[in-house]
Design an enzyme around this catalytic site. Sequence first.
Site, PDB file in Angstrom:
ATOM      1  CG  ASP A 126      -7.783  92.325 -10.799  1.00  0.00           C
ATOM      2  OD1 ASP A 126      -8.998  92.389 -10.591  1.00  0.00           O
ATOM      3  OD2 ASP A 126      -7.110  91.298 -10.557  1.00  0.00           O
ATOM      4  CD1 TRP A 161     -12.992  90.805 -10.292  1.00  0.00           C
ATOM      5  CD2 TRP A 161     -13.222  92.026  -8.429  1.00  0.00           C
ATOM      6  NE1 TRP A 161     -11.754  91.000  -9.761  1.00  0.00           N
ATOM      7  CE2 TRP A 161     -11.858  91.737  -8.619  1.00  0.00           C
ATOM      8  CE3 TRP A 161     -13.610  92.774  -7.316  1.00  0.00           C
ATOM      9  CZ2 TRP A 161     -10.875  92.198  -7.742  1.00  0.00           C
ATOM     10  CZ3 TRP A 161     -12.641  93.226  -6.435  1.00  0.00           C
ATOM     11  CH2 TRP A 161     -11.287  92.942  -6.660  1.00  0.00           C
ATOM     12  N   GLY A 162     -17.703  93.157 -12.026  1.00  0.00           N
ATOM     13  CA  GLY A 162     -19.124  93.507 -12.129  1.00  0.00           C
ATOM     14  C   GLY A 162     -19.599  94.495 -11.083  1.00  0.00           C
ATOM     15  CG  ASP A 183     -11.054  85.696  -9.220  1.00  0.00           C
ATOM     16  OD1 ASP A 183     -11.530  86.760  -9.666  1.00  0.00           O
ATOM     17  OD2 ASP A 183      -9.899  85.588  -8.772  1.00  0.00           O
TER      18      ASP A 183
END
Length: 381
Positions: A126, A161-162, A183
């Site tokens: 993450d 997350w791009g 998310d």
Amino acid sequence: MIITKPPMGWNSWNTFGEHISEQLIMETADKMVEDGYLAAGYEYLIIDDCWSLRKRGEDGRIVPDPQKFPHGMKYVADYVHSKGLKFGMYSCAGLMTCADYPGSYDHEFVDAQTFAEWGVDYLKYDYCNFPKTADCQHRYRVMSMALKATGRDILFAACNWGHHECQHWMKSAGAHTYRSTGDIFDKFSSTMWIAQDQARKLYASGPNCFNDMDMLTVGMYGKGNVGMVDPEDPTKALPTDEEYKTQFALWCAFGSPLMIGGDIRNMNAFCKELLQNERLISINQDAACNAPIVLESSEDAIVFARHMSDNSVVLGMVNGGSEPARMYMFLDEIGLPADAPYVLRGTDAFTGEDLGVISDYILGEVPAHGCRLIRATIEKK
Ligand code: GAL
């Protein structure tokens, strides 16, 4: 390690968040086998955030929370493996995870070694609490190297997350999948937003590095960690079966990893059948891993076609609106002009029902938040 198809499995986050335990993981492992999920292709069981203590041990290693995992992680991994499943865990490229547990920043090599010793086969990585002075690309490279250095095959599932247009560089950094979206939440607008946002990036997804559209919410019906039940009115805007069909169809047709986020111990028959639909899974796992031709992508409608490895083509129409809509697709738009001496012969991708010959166009009513997914072969007129 090379992966040729989008990975499939189950992840604890969407439903359970911090409420994870050895017992939950073992019961889930049992159900994945007993209820046919493993046989359908769901082989990874992944523990997401919140599995450790808030502080590292004196030896610098992350310590599993003894309340949640009283026998440690190797014990859990061994149990998961004994069921024929693969075991996944979670860490973070930042100083702390999103839920404020220790992250792997500056501890990449020791953490990778720890995961390998426990028998981890998959690492979700993450991006929370990432130092402003640090370089994102570099840190994903470091963890990739650290995983390789263990000598164990560990699927590296990057999740930034791009950010920094990661579809351009995550593959070369060594990741096997990259989350290129924020998310997911268990509501239809979230499904549509992700699908729309991803539609323009799917060109970069393919063997050995797949675009991860986030865990599925099929079967949550508003409950759990990313559930959206309104405590004031628990019946308001609960996700519907139709919406779950649309989500699963999009994730399959767009070649995303398929990570179940619902509680498979309590999945109802409809969702279990949907998640195990062989026709849809075969579209997701198609060897060609082609990106779809996207004809339309807005919050109202997503219309696409995807070439498959057996020369068939998958045609999809999603109605994002809250009313049934008449939707169409001209075959000319996907390369079959009306004067070509060929037509398509379609089957319903959900049921396998023969839809007969399709010439010139597909036109039909699509339910609110619903979809049509057709798999078609080409034949002479
Ligand atoms: C987010 C991530 C989620 C989940 C969560 C855990 O950053 O996108 O999928 O892993 O952190 O705290």
